[in-house]
Design a protein around this motif. Structure first.
Motif, mmCIF file in Angstrom:
data_model
loop_
_atom_site.group_PDB
_atom_site.id
_atom_site.type_symbol
_atom_site.label_atom_id
_atom_site.label_comp_id
_atom_site.label_asym_id
_atom_site.label_seq_id
_atom_site.Cartn_x
_atom_site.Cartn_y
_atom_site.Cartn_z
ATOM 1 N N TRP A 271 -14.341 3.791 15.396
ATOM 2 C CA TRP A 271 -13.356 4.875 15.345
ATOM 3 C C TRP A 271 -13.639 5.801 14.160
ATOM 4 O O TRP A 271 -13.710 7.018 14.312
ATOM 5 N N VAL A 272 -13.844 5.212 12.990
ATOM 6 C CA VAL A 272 -14.124 6.002 11.795
ATOM 7 C C VAL A 272 -15.464 6.718 11.917
ATOM 8 O O VAL A 272 -15.590 7.895 11.558
ATOM 9 N N GLY A 273 -16.472 6.014 12.422
ATOM 10 C CA GLY A 273 -17.803 6.613 12.558
ATOM 11 C C GLY A 273 -17.802 7.825 13.462
ATOM 12 O O GLY A 273 -18.372 8.873 13.129
ATOM 13 N N ILE A 274 -17.153 7.694 14.613
ATOM 14 C CA ILE A 274 -17.065 8.822 15.550
ATOM 15 C C ILE A 274 -16.308 9.977 14.902
ATOM 16 O O ILE A 274 -16.750 11.125 14.932
ATOM 17 N N GLY A 275 -15.162 9.662 14.322
ATOM 18 C CA GLY A 275 -14.348 10.714 13.705
ATOM 19 C C GLY A 275 -15.061 11.425 12.572
ATOM 20 O O GLY A 275 -15.054 12.655 12.489
ATOM 21 N N MET B 102 -12.495 -0.430 29.582
ATOM 22 C CA MET B 102 -11.478 0.593 29.354
ATOM 23 C C MET B 102 -11.193 0.777 27.854
ATOM 24 O O MET B 102 -10.983 1.887 27.396
ATOM 25 N N ALA B 103 -11.199 -0.337 27.109
ATOM 26 C CA ALA B 103 -10.901 -0.256 25.678
ATOM 27 C C ALA B 103 -11.926 0.611 24.949
ATOM 28 O O ALA B 103 -11.565 1.371 24.042
ATOM 29 N N TRP B 104 -13.193 0.531 25.358
ATOM 30 C CA TRP B 104 -14.226 1.330 24.706
ATOM 31 C C TRP B 104 -14.027 2.816 24.973
ATOM 32 O O TRP B 104 -14.222 3.640 24.078
ATOM 33 N N ILE B 105 -13.630 3.167 26.172
ATOM 34 C CA ILE B 105 -13.382 4.578 26.502
ATOM 35 C C ILE B 105 -12.224 5.102 25.664
ATOM 36 O O ILE B 105 -12.305 6.190 25.074
ATOM 37 N N VAL B 106 -11.157 4.332 25.600
ATOM 38 C CA VAL B 106 -9.992 4.734 24.801
ATOM 39 C C VAL B 106 -10.384 4.853 23.330
ATOM 40 O O VAL B 106 -9.966 5.790 22.639
ATOM 41 N N LEU B 107 -11.216 3.946 22.855
ATOM 42 C CA LEU B 107 -11.649 3.987 21.459
ATOM 43 C C LEU B 107 -12.468 5.242 21.165
ATOM 44 O O LEU B 107 -12.263 5.892 20.134
ATOM 45 N N VAL B 108 -13.358 5.600 22.048
ATOM 46 C CA VAL B 108 -14.166 6.815 21.846
ATOM 47 C C VAL B 108 -13.270 8.056 21.841
ATOM 48 O O VAL B 108 -13.401 8.929 20.972
ATOM 49 N N SER C 281 -10.163 8.143 21.066
ATOM 50 C CA SER C 281 -9.396 8.081 19.816
ATOM 51 C C SER C 281 -10.229 8.542 18.626
ATOM 52 O O SER C 281 -9.708 9.190 17.715
ATOM 53 N N GLY C 282 -11.519 8.230 18.633
ATOM 54 C CA GLY C 282 -12.408 8.704 17.578
ATOM 55 C C GLY C 282 -12.550 10.213 17.602
ATOM 56 O O GLY C 282 -12.578 10.864 16.554
ATOM 57 N N GLY D 210 -4.295 5.139 20.482
ATOM 58 C CA GLY D 210 -5.518 4.733 21.166
ATOM 59 C C GLY D 210 -6.261 3.648 20.410
ATOM 60 O O GLY D 210 -6.757 2.684 21.006
ATOM 61 N N LEU D 211 -6.340 3.776 19.085
ATOM 62 C CA LEU D 211 -6.992 2.748 18.274
ATOM 63 C C LEU D 211 -6.255 1.422 18.417
ATOM 64 O O LEU D 211 -6.882 0.372 18.606
ATOM 65 N N ALA D 212 -4.944 1.452 18.356
ATOM 66 C CA ALA D 212 -4.154 0.223 18.497
ATOM 67 C C ALA D 212 -4.375 -0.413 19.866
ATOM 68 O O ALA D 212 -4.505 -1.636 19.981
#
Length: 104
Positions: A62-66, A1-7, A9-10, A45-47
């Motif tokens: 997060w930075v890479g996706i963004g 779940m954390a990876w989905i939220v991270l993507v 958020s990115g 989401g990042l937090a």
């Protein structure tokens, strides 16, 4: 779940970065609202993702996706010139993000 939220958020990072460029110094209401909402949701989401993912990995992804999505959108919308080299470099960023996920 954390990876989905991270993507997600990115992706929201790309939304707020693009909106920030369109605020004209926060003088335009709609992009300013999109910026604030996108920024808050992206940070939340990042937090959340950083609760279970290593800080360095989560932040880099997060930075890479963004960054990749912000530049890709700018090239697609005509706000920034596209070139084969830029596309290859963006694919490199995406590859590094995928690599961090695979190694985690």
């Amino acid at each position: 779940m954390a990876w989905i939220v991270l993507v997600v958020s990115g992706v929201l990072e790309a939304v707020w970065a693009t909106a920030l460029g369109r605020t004209a110094g926060f003088s335009r209401l709609t992009p300013s609202i999109v910026f604030v909402v996108g920024l808050v949701l992206s940070m939340v989401g990042l937090a959340y993702a950083m609760r279970s993912l290593p800080t360095g990995t989560a932040y880099a992804v997060w930075v890479g996706i963004g960054a990749a999505l912000t530049v890709a959108y700018a090239m697609l919308s005509g706000d920034e010139a596209a070139s084969p080299l830029k596309i290859v470099l963006l694919l490199g960023v995406v590859g590094c993000v995928v690599g961090l996920k695979v190694l985690s």
